[in-house]
Design a protein around this motif. Structure first.
Motif, mmCIF file in Angstrom:
data_model
loop_
_atom_site.group_PDB
_atom_site.id
_atom_site.type_symbol
_atom_site.label_atom_id
_atom_site.label_comp_id
_atom_site.label_asym_id
_atom_site.label_seq_id
_atom_site.Cartn_x
_atom_site.Cartn_y
_atom_site.Cartn_z
ATOM 1 N N VAL A 197 0.842 -1.198 0.000
ATOM 2 C CA VAL A 197 0.000 0.000 0.000
ATOM 3 C C VAL A 197 0.880 1.252 0.000
ATOM 4 O O VAL A 197 0.548 2.240 -0.662
ATOM 5 C CB VAL A 197 -0.986 -0.012 1.183
ATOM 6 N N ARG A 198 2.015 1.218 0.690
ATOM 7 C CA ARG A 198 2.955 2.356 0.638
ATOM 8 C C ARG A 198 3.438 2.582 -0.798
ATOM 9 O O ARG A 198 3.537 3.728 -1.257
ATOM 10 C CB ARG A 198 4.151 2.105 1.557
ATOM 11 N N GLU A 199 3.747 1.496 -1.498
ATOM 12 C CA GLU A 199 4.163 1.615 -2.901
ATOM 13 C C GLU A 199 3.040 2.211 -3.744
ATOM 14 O O GLU A 199 3.276 3.026 -4.632
ATOM 15 C CB GLU A 199 4.579 0.259 -3.451
ATOM 16 N N PHE A 200 1.815 1.779 -3.458
ATOM 17 C CA PHE A 200 0.653 2.328 -4.152
ATOM 18 C C PHE A 200 0.584 3.838 -3.902
ATOM 19 O O PHE A 200 0.416 4.620 -4.834
ATOM 20 C CB PHE A 200 -0.624 1.634 -3.660
ATOM 21 N N ASN A 201 0.717 4.239 -2.637
ATOM 22 C CA ASN A 201 0.667 5.662 -2.293
ATOM 23 C C ASN A 201 1.762 6.446 -3.010
ATOM 24 O O ASN A 201 1.532 7.566 -3.465
ATOM 25 C CB ASN A 201 0.793 5.853 -0.784
ATOM 26 N N THR A 202 2.944 5.883 -3.129
ATOM 27 C CA THR A 202 4.041 6.536 -3.845
ATOM 28 C C THR A 202 3.671 6.739 -5.315
ATOM 29 O O THR A 202 3.968 7.791 -5.899
ATOM 30 C CB THR A 202 5.330 5.698 -3.723
ATOM 31 N N ALA A 203 2.997 5.755 -5.901
ATOM 32 C CA ALA A 203 2.592 5.855 -7.312
ATOM 33 C C ALA A 203 1.518 6.922 -7.521
ATOM 34 O O ALA A 203 1.287 7.355 -8.650
ATOM 35 C CB ALA A 203 2.106 4.498 -7.818
ATOM 36 N N LEU A 204 0.876 7.373 -6.442
ATOM 37 C CA LEU A 204 -0.142 8.422 -6.530
ATOM 38 C C LEU A 204 0.467 9.830 -6.627
ATOM 39 O O LEU A 204 -0.263 10.804 -6.798
ATOM 40 C CB LEU A 204 -1.063 8.374 -5.299
ATOM 41 N N ALA A 205 1.783 9.938 -6.518
ATOM 42 C CA ALA A 205 2.460 11.237 -6.467
ATOM 43 C C ALA A 205 2.009 12.233 -7.544
ATOM 44 O O ALA A 205 1.801 13.411 -7.230
ATOM 45 C CB ALA A 205 3.975 11.045 -6.506
ATOM 46 N N PRO A 206 1.837 11.831 -8.801
ATOM 47 C CA PRO A 206 1.443 12.824 -9.810
ATOM 48 C C PRO A 206 0.076 13.471 -9.551
ATOM 49 O O PRO A 206 -0.219 14.537 -10.079
ATOM 50 C CB PRO A 206 1.399 12.020 -11.118
ATOM 51 N N TRP A 207 -0.735 12.849 -8.721
ATOM 52 C CA TRP A 207 -2.089 13.344 -8.467
ATOM 53 C C TRP A 207 -2.283 13.791 -7.017
ATOM 54 O O TRP A 207 -3.407 13.966 -6.569
ATOM 55 C CB TRP A 207 -3.103 12.246 -8.786
ATOM 56 N N ARG A 208 -1.228 13.990 -6.268
ATOM 57 C CA ARG A 208 -1.287 14.278 -4.818
ATOM 58 C C ARG A 208 -2.213 15.436 -4.455
ATOM 59 O O ARG A 208 -2.753 15.456 -3.354
ATOM 60 C CB ARG A 208 0.100 14.578 -4.260
ATOM 61 N N ARG A 209 -2.387 16.394 -5.329
ATOM 62 C CA ARG A 209 -3.191 17.576 -4.992
ATOM 63 C C ARG A 209 -4.688 17.365 -5.179
ATOM 64 O O ARG A 209 -5.472 18.193 -4.734
ATOM 65 C CB ARG A 209 -2.727 18.766 -5.814
ATOM 66 N N GLU A 210 -5.065 16.292 -5.802
ATOM 67 C CA GLU A 210 -6.489 16.046 -6.036
ATOM 68 C C GLU A 210 -7.171 15.605 -4.736
ATOM 69 O O GLU A 210 -6.609 14.814 -3.977
ATOM 70 C CB GLU A 210 -6.674 14.988 -7.118
ATOM 71 N N PRO A 211 -8.379 16.103 -4.489
ATOM 72 C CA PRO A 211 -9.083 15.770 -3.241
ATOM 73 C C PRO A 211 -9.265 14.260 -3.015
ATOM 74 O O PRO A 211 -9.093 13.786 -1.886
ATOM 75 C CB PRO A 211 -10.443 16.460 -3.398
ATOM 76 N N ALA A 212 -9.581 13.516 -4.054
ATOM 77 C CA ALA A 212 -9.780 12.074 -3.891
ATOM 78 C C ALA A 212 -8.496 11.381 -3.454
ATOM 79 O O ALA A 212 -8.528 10.421 -2.667
ATOM 80 C CB ALA A 212 -10.294 11.448 -5.190
ATOM 81 N N ILE A 213 -7.371 11.890 -3.916
ATOM 82 C CA ILE A 213 -6.082 11.300 -3.556
ATOM 83 C C ILE A 213 -5.730 11.659 -2.116
ATOM 84 O O ILE A 213 -5.281 10.806 -1.347
ATOM 85 C CB ILE A 213 -4.966 11.763 -4.522
#
Length: 150
Positions: free
Chosen positions: A119-135
């Motif tokens: 799940v930490r790896e998943f969270n890292t992959a979310l980096a390009p969208w970090r500012r989006e509310p859903a993220i």
């Protein structure tokens, strides 16, 4: 015939109809996990999509929810996180986030440092969208439900 279709067909069991689909999808998601871990994100997405297409209506999280706690739930939750990560790496945010949420649904009932690593790896992959509310909401959810640091 695609290799993924062949693998699923090999899992068919004429003596137990329907079980072969589950087995084939399990094999494909396991192969997707290994492909992702070895850096073949595109192939992992293809395998995951093959498993999904073959098992429409038999979502892994529904099967896991019906299982007693600790019986394969961890592996299903980890696979969802891994396949979700592959979708994120392929720039497919919606599908990736859906799988990430399913993973957290399952892993919130399991104590596993290895599962949390995925799940930490998943969270890292979310980096390009970090500012989006859903993220931001998803990251907050992993902190509160899985005790994963940002």
């Amino acid at each position: 015939m695609l290799a993924t279709e062949l693998i699923v067909l090999e899992g068919e069991d004429i003596h137990h109809p329907g079980r072969g689909v589950q087995l084939g999808c399990y094999v494909l998601t396991t192969m997707a996990m290994q492909s992702l871990l070895r850096g073949f994100g595109s192939e992992a997405v293809d395998m995951a999509q093959g498993a999904f297409e073959r098992a429409k209506g038999q979502a892994a999280h529904q099967r896991a929810a019906a299982m007693p706690s600790g019986v394969f739930t961890r592996s299903v939750g980890m696979r969802l996180a891994i396949v979700g990560t592959a979708h994120l790496q392929a720039r497919n945010l919606d599908q990736g986030l859906e799988l990430g949420n399913q993973s957290v649904d399952i892993l919130a009932r399991v104590q596993s440092s290895r599962a949390k690593d995925y799940v930490r790896e998943f969270n890292t992959a979310l980096a390009p969208w970090r500012r989006e509310p859903a993220i931001r909401e998803f990251i907050h959810r992993t902190r509160t439900e899985l005790s994963i640091a940002a």
